[in-house]
Design a protein around this motif. Sequence first.
Motif, PDB file in Angstrom:
ATOM      1  N   UNK A 120       0.840  -1.197   0.000  1.00 55.50           N
ATOM      2  CA  UNK A 120       0.000   0.000   0.000  1.00 55.50           C
ATOM      3  C   UNK A 120       0.875   1.248   0.000  1.00 55.50           C
ATOM      4  N   UNK A 121       0.571   2.194  -0.892  1.00 54.45           N
ATOM      5  CA  UNK A 121       1.306   3.453  -0.935  1.00 54.45           C
ATOM      6  C   UNK A 121       0.859   4.353   0.214  1.00 54.45           C
ATOM      7  N   UNK A 122       1.772   5.206   0.673  1.00 53.80           N
ATOM      8  CA  UNK A 122       1.479   6.131   1.765  1.00 53.80           C
ATOM      9  C   UNK A 122       1.239   7.527   1.200  1.00 53.80           C
ATOM     10  N   UNK A 123       0.211   8.199   1.694  1.00 50.23           N
ATOM     11  CA  UNK A 123      -0.100   9.553   1.231  1.00 50.23           C
ATOM     12  C   UNK A 123       0.832  10.534   1.943  1.00 50.23           C
ATOM     13  N   UNK A 124       1.891  10.955   1.255  1.00 52.62           N
ATOM     14  CA  UNK A 124       2.904  11.815   1.864  1.00 52.62           C
ATOM     15  C   UNK A 124       2.527  13.287   1.829  1.00 52.62           C
ATOM     16  N   UNK A 125       1.620  13.672   0.940  1.00 57.86           N
ATOM     17  CA  UNK A 125       1.024  15.007   0.907  1.00 57.86           C
ATOM     18  C   UNK A 125      -0.350  14.838   0.279  1.00 57.86           C
ATOM     19  N   UNK A 126      -1.258  15.807   0.448  1.00 60.34           N
ATOM     20  CA  UNK A 126      -2.627  15.609  -0.048  1.00 60.34           C
ATOM     21  C   UNK A 126      -2.675  15.202  -1.521  1.00 60.34           C
ATOM     22  N   UNK A 127      -3.170  14.000  -1.777  1.00 62.17           N
ATOM     23  CA  UNK A 127      -3.322  13.520  -3.143  1.00 62.17           C
ATOM     24  C   UNK A 127      -2.071  12.942  -3.767  1.00 62.17           C
ATOM     25  N   UNK A 128      -0.971  12.837  -3.011  1.00 63.18           N
ATOM     26  CA  UNK A 128       0.283  12.321  -3.559  1.00 63.18           C
ATOM     27  C   UNK A 128       0.724  11.113  -2.738  1.00 63.18           C
ATOM     28  N   UNK A 129       0.833   9.949  -3.389  1.00 64.04           N
ATOM     29  CA  UNK A 129       1.085   8.682  -2.719  1.00 64.04           C
ATOM     30  C   UNK A 129       2.431   8.115  -3.173  1.00 64.04           C
TER      31      UNK A 129
END
Length: 248
Positions: free
Chosen positions: A193-202
């Motif tokens: 699973x990718x992590x959301x590092x900033x709003x809308x960016x994984x």
Amino acid sequence: MKAYIAAALLIFIIGNIWAVDIDSYQFIDYLRAISEPRRPEIYGDGVLFTASDSLKRVGVSFAHENYTKIHWFKRLRIPRDQSELVVNGKVQKKMDPNQDTGILFHFEPIPDSIKNMDYRMIIEGLWTADPLNPVAVLGPFGVVESRISLPEKPPPYIAATAPGTYNFSYRAPPEEIVTVGGSFNNWDPFMYKLRETSPGFYTLSLPLPQGVFQYVFFHRGEWIPDPANTRNRYSRDGRVVSEALVER
């Protein structure tokens, strides 16, 4: 399956027929799954607008173009002589053989220079705010405009952060689930699973063996090749996948 879809699907603009390129089947399949028009959504590197197929002519015009251009919606249509929609060998939907089905749509790439996409619709010749988008603002001339807040633009695409490591990145609406799978995990859609590092960016960094590998993202149940990676291939079962290289 591809030959079946090619025979069954056509994209129409009023008065013209547009051939469907084979590389766009994943996008067309996504459109086919939309049962009714809905508010604009971010899809890959752009915004997808939809409207009812019962309308004759729908367009959209944007503030970042100073409202000097109208983008007319295209029509995705399943012909009336195709009474069943078959997906993976199973009948998904019975259709009225006397009536075409489909949807109107427009895909607008997101410019680099804007944080909000402000726009107005042209529906049957009338300029109006988007009835499917509840977010509206007052424009500079006192006219109500619809607005889409855009996620933060991801940094330039970087394949590897370190030898033996690959950095995956994907852009989607905030607070959603995005995973990645590929030849390195037998295409398991749940393992990474990718992590959301900033709003809308994984993002996700994975240690991978040296060499070439193939992968896709999984978002909202869809199989999605990496929009930032232009190196595409076909998997053994005929699907479009992304390909990348891990160096030592």
